[in-house]
Design a protein around this motif. Structure first.
Motif, PDB file in Angstrom:
ATOM      1  N   MET A   1      79.886  47.398  15.883  1.00 43.97           N
ATOM      2  CA  MET A   1      79.277  48.359  16.805  1.00 43.97           C
ATOM      3  C   MET A   1      77.763  48.148  16.912  1.00 43.97           C
ATOM      4  O   MET A   1      77.174  48.353  17.984  1.00 43.97           O
ATOM      5  N   VAL A   2      77.132  47.722  15.821  1.00 45.90           N
ATOM      6  CA  VAL A   2      75.706  47.388  15.884  1.00 45.90           C
ATOM      7  C   VAL A   2      75.482  46.218  16.828  1.00 45.90           C
ATOM      8  O   VAL A   2      74.527  46.218  17.636  1.00 45.90           O
ATOM      9  N   ARG A   3      76.373  45.227  16.780  1.00 48.47           N
ATOM     10  CA  ARG A   3      76.254  44.083  17.672  1.00 48.47           C
ATOM     11  C   ARG A   3      76.446  44.499  19.135  1.00 48.47           C
ATOM     12  O   ARG A   3      75.809  43.943  20.031  1.00 48.47           O
ATOM     13  N   VAL A   4      77.319  45.476  19.368  1.00 52.69           N
ATOM     14  CA  VAL A   4      77.512  45.996  20.729  1.00 52.69           C
ATOM     15  C   VAL A   4      76.228  46.661  21.223  1.00 52.69           C
ATOM     16  O   VAL A   4      75.780  46.424  22.349  1.00 52.69           O
ATOM     17  N   LEU A   5      75.624  47.482  20.369  1.00 51.17           N
ATOM     18  CA  LEU A   5      74.361  48.133  20.749  1.00 51.17           C
ATOM     19  C   LEU A   5      73.281  47.088  21.019  1.00 51.17           C
ATOM     20  O   LEU A   5      72.512  47.210  21.981  1.00 51.17           O
TER      21      LEU A   5
ATOM     22  N   ALA B   1      73.730  44.005  22.038  1.00 47.28           N
ATOM     23  CA  ALA B   1      74.037  43.275  23.264  1.00 47.28           C
ATOM     24  C   ALA B   1      73.616  44.058  24.501  1.00 47.28           C
ATOM     25  O   ALA B   1      73.230  43.469  25.520  1.00 47.28           O
ATOM     26  N   LEU B   2      73.698  45.389  24.413  1.00 53.16           N
ATOM     27  CA  LEU B   2      73.319  46.240  25.536  1.00 53.16           C
ATOM     28  C   LEU B   2      71.864  46.690  25.445  1.00 53.16           C
ATOM     29  O   LEU B   2      71.421  47.527  26.236  1.00 53.16           O
ATOM     30  N   GLN B   3      71.138  46.142  24.467  1.00 58.23           N
ATOM     31  CA  GLN B   3      69.726  46.446  24.260  1.00 58.23           C
ATOM     32  C   GLN B   3      69.495  47.952  24.080  1.00 58.23           C
ATOM     33  O   GLN B   3      68.548  48.525  24.616  1.00 58.23           O
ATOM     34  N   LEU B   4      70.375  48.556  23.290  1.00 58.44           N
ATOM     35  CA  LEU B   4      70.261  49.983  22.979  1.00 58.44           C
ATOM     36  C   LEU B   4      69.750  50.125  21.546  1.00 58.44           C
ATOM     37  O   LEU B   4      70.458  49.803  20.585  1.00 58.44           O
ATOM     38  N   ASP B   5      68.520  50.570  21.411  1.00 60.75           N
ATOM     39  CA  ASP B   5      67.968  50.770  20.071  1.00 60.75           C
ATOM     40  C   ASP B   5      68.693  51.886  19.336  1.00 60.75           C
ATOM     41  O   ASP B   5      68.859  51.842  18.111  1.00 60.75           O
ATOM     42  N   LYS B   6      69.137  52.888  20.101  1.00 67.95           N
ATOM     43  CA  LYS B   6      69.780  54.061  19.497  1.00 67.95           C
ATOM     44  C   LYS B   6      70.704  54.675  20.537  1.00 67.95           C
ATOM     45  O   LYS B   6      70.417  54.630  21.736  1.00 67.95           O
ATOM     46  N   ALA B   7      71.826  55.249  20.085  1.00 72.60           N
ATOM     47  CA  ALA B   7      72.760  55.873  21.014  1.00 72.60           C
ATOM     48  C   ALA B   7      73.471  57.029  20.344  1.00 72.60           C
ATOM     49  O   ALA B   7      73.597  57.082  19.110  1.00 72.60           O
TER      50      ALA B   7
ATOM     51  N   TYR C   1      85.845  57.634  11.441  1.00 76.59           N
ATOM     52  CA  TYR C   1      85.460  57.032  10.163  1.00 76.59           C
ATOM     53  C   TYR C   1      84.502  55.854  10.392  1.00 76.59           C
ATOM     54  O   TYR C   1      83.562  55.649   9.617  1.00 76.59           O
ATOM     55  N   VAL C   2      84.747  55.103  11.459  1.00 79.72           N
ATOM     56  CA  VAL C   2      83.819  54.033  11.804  1.00 79.72           C
ATOM     57  C   VAL C   2      82.455  54.617  12.167  1.00 79.72           C
ATOM     58  O   VAL C   2      81.409  54.119  11.747  1.00 79.72           O
ATOM     59  N   GLY C   3      82.469  55.717  12.940  1.00 77.60           N
ATOM     60  CA  GLY C   3      81.225  56.375  13.315  1.00 77.60           C
ATOM     61  C   GLY C   3      80.446  56.879  12.114  1.00 77.60           C
ATOM     62  O   GLY C   3      79.208  56.774  12.069  1.00 77.60           O
ATOM     63  N   VAL C   4      81.147  57.435  11.125  1.00 75.98           N
ATOM     64  CA  VAL C   4      80.483  57.902   9.905  1.00 75.98           C
ATOM     65  C   VAL C   4      79.826  56.736   9.183  1.00 75.98           C
ATOM     66  O   VAL C   4      78.650  56.814   8.771  1.00 75.98           O
ATOM     67  N   ASP C   5      80.562  55.642   9.013  1.00 80.07           N
ATOM     68  CA  ASP C   5      80.002  54.483   8.312  1.00 80.07           C
ATOM     69  C   ASP C   5      78.794  53.932   9.062  1.00 80.07           C
ATOM     70  O   ASP C   5      77.779  53.574   8.453  1.00 80.07           O
ATOM     71  N   LEU C   6      78.898  53.875  10.378  1.00 81.84           N
ATOM     72  CA  LEU C   6      77.785  53.405  11.206  1.00 81.84           C
ATOM     73  C   LEU C   6      76.562  54.290  11.031  1.00 81.84           C
ATOM     74  O   LEU C   6      75.435  53.802  10.845  1.00 81.84           O
TER      75      LEU C   6
ATOM     76  N   ARG D   1      75.046  53.939   7.327  1.00 82.50           N
ATOM     77  CA  ARG D   1      74.412  52.657   7.003  1.00 82.50           C
ATOM     78  C   ARG D   1      73.341  52.242   8.009  1.00 82.50           C
ATOM     79  O   ARG D   1      72.445  51.461   7.674  1.00 82.50           O
ATOM     80  N   TYR D   2      73.443  52.766   9.231  1.00 80.50           N
ATOM     81  CA  TYR D   2      72.463  52.431  10.271  1.00 80.50           C
ATOM     82  C   TYR D   2      71.967  53.714  10.958  1.00 80.50           C
ATOM     83  O   TYR D   2      72.129  53.881  12.173  1.00 80.50           O
ATOM     84  N   PRO D   3      71.384  54.635  10.217  1.00 88.15           N
ATOM     85  CA  PRO D   3      71.006  55.926  10.813  1.00 88.15           C
ATOM     86  C   PRO D   3      69.962  55.808  11.923  1.00 88.15           C
ATOM     87  O   PRO D   3      69.880  56.686  12.785  1.00 88.15           O
ATOM     88  N   ASP D   4      69.207  54.715  11.911  1.00 84.71           N
ATOM     89  CA  ASP D   4      68.196  54.528  12.956  1.00 84.71           C
ATOM     90  C   ASP D   4      68.818  54.121  14.286  1.00 84.71           C
ATOM     91  O   ASP D   4      68.132  54.139  15.322  1.00 84.71           O
ATOM     92  N   ARG D   5      70.120  53.779  14.303  1.00 89.90           N
ATOM     93  CA  ARG D   5      70.793  53.382  15.538  1.00 89.90           C
ATOM     94  C   ARG D   5      71.619  54.524  16.148  1.00 89.90           C
ATOM     95  O   ARG D   5      72.151  54.367  17.252  1.00 89.90           O
TER      96      ARG D   5
END
Length: 274
Positions: free
Chosen positions: A71-75, A77-83, A93-98, A101-105
């Motif tokens: 999901m980080v790679r998807v963000l 690719a779309l040049q989304l710093d945060k969403a 569960y994927v969203g929680v892990d994301l 581990r990547y709270p800035d995204r």
């Protein structure tokens, strides 16, 4: 579009709407077409087919952590710093892990009948889980027409409106042109075990989080994945979690795959986008 990830690439569809982009993550045996009902509310949705499903069915190596990394790679690719991120069932569960581990995204997180510990999982053993997965794995051994496949799921999911074109599109997306399921047995088993026996890091969430849950699990009057009391207990324990929202008279899939359920989920998603 195709997004390069470890081992191959991921199929991603973007629904253009009038909101900031929302990354929407489907469940364990679902696909990106799960979000068609929510997309009808004019959200800009980024909807990947996760590894082992749909147009990404040939890409293996799935774990909850790997999906989150994808999901980080998807963000990227779309040049989304945060969403804003939403996930249904396993997608939660994927969203929680994301988000952990990547709270800035992740600017906000909407969990839809998933992502938080399910009491039923604590009762499952490896043998029981194998029995639960058996029908889905057996379905891969034959070919299907869309009508046959839709009829089976209409029986299993009594709240499904088989006359809705979005329902047909959702199930048709599961099949190859010659009628085989586009669902990796290896990925289905690995992801299910990761959800059931893995450790969710929900207590580490710091991003603003909403939780939407269904009154039933599969069909009217079935025991829910989360009771009202359990949802309230999560909110009492986690400062980042807003007051949970119960969707009455829908089941697990109906939180997004029915008009009524998608309308409530859309309201919560709109609140998170603010």
């Amino acid at each position: 579009m195709r997004v390069p990830v470890d081992g191959g690439d991921l199929a991603v569809e973007v629904h253009e709407g009038d909101t900031a982009p929302v990354l929407a993550i489907h469940g364990v045996s679902g696909s990106r077409k799960l979000w068609n009902w929510v997309a009808a509310h004019n959200f800009t949705l980024v909807t990947p087919d996760l590894r082992g499903r749909g147009d990404s069915h040939e890409l293996t190596g799935a774990t909850i952590k790997q999906h989150a990394d994808d999901m980080v790679r998807v963000l990227d690719a779309l040049q989304l710093d945060k969403a804003t991120v939403t996930g249904m069932s396993m997608g939660g569960y994927v969203g929680v892990d994301l988000a952990v581990r990547y709270p800035d995204r992740v600017r906000a997180l909407v969990l839809v009948d998933g992502g938080l510990p399910m009491a039923a999982h604590a009762q499952l053993t490896e043998e029981m889980l194998t029995a639960v997965l058996a029908p889905q794995l057996a379905a891969r051994q034959r070919t299907w027409t869309v009508d046959e496949y839709l009829a089976v799921h209409a029986t299993l999911n009594p709240l499904t409106d088989v006359t809705d074109p979005r329902t047909r599109e959702y199930y048709a997306h599961d099949l190859t042109p010659d009628g085989h399921l586009r669902l990796s047995a290896e990925t289905l088993a690995a992801d299910t075990r990761d959800v059931v026996f893995g450790q969710s890091r929900w207590q580490e969430l710091t991003v603003p989080t909403w939780f939407v849950h269904a009154e039933w699990s599969t069909g009217p009057d079935s025991a829910p994945a989360y009771t009202v009391e359990q949802a309230a207990a999560f909110a009492a324990e986690l400062d980042a979690l807003h007051e949970p929202v119960l969707i009455n008279e829908v089941d697990h899939g109906g939180t997004v795959m029915t008009t009524a359920g998608a309308a409530v989920t859309a309201e919560v998603l709109a609140e998170a986008l603010k």
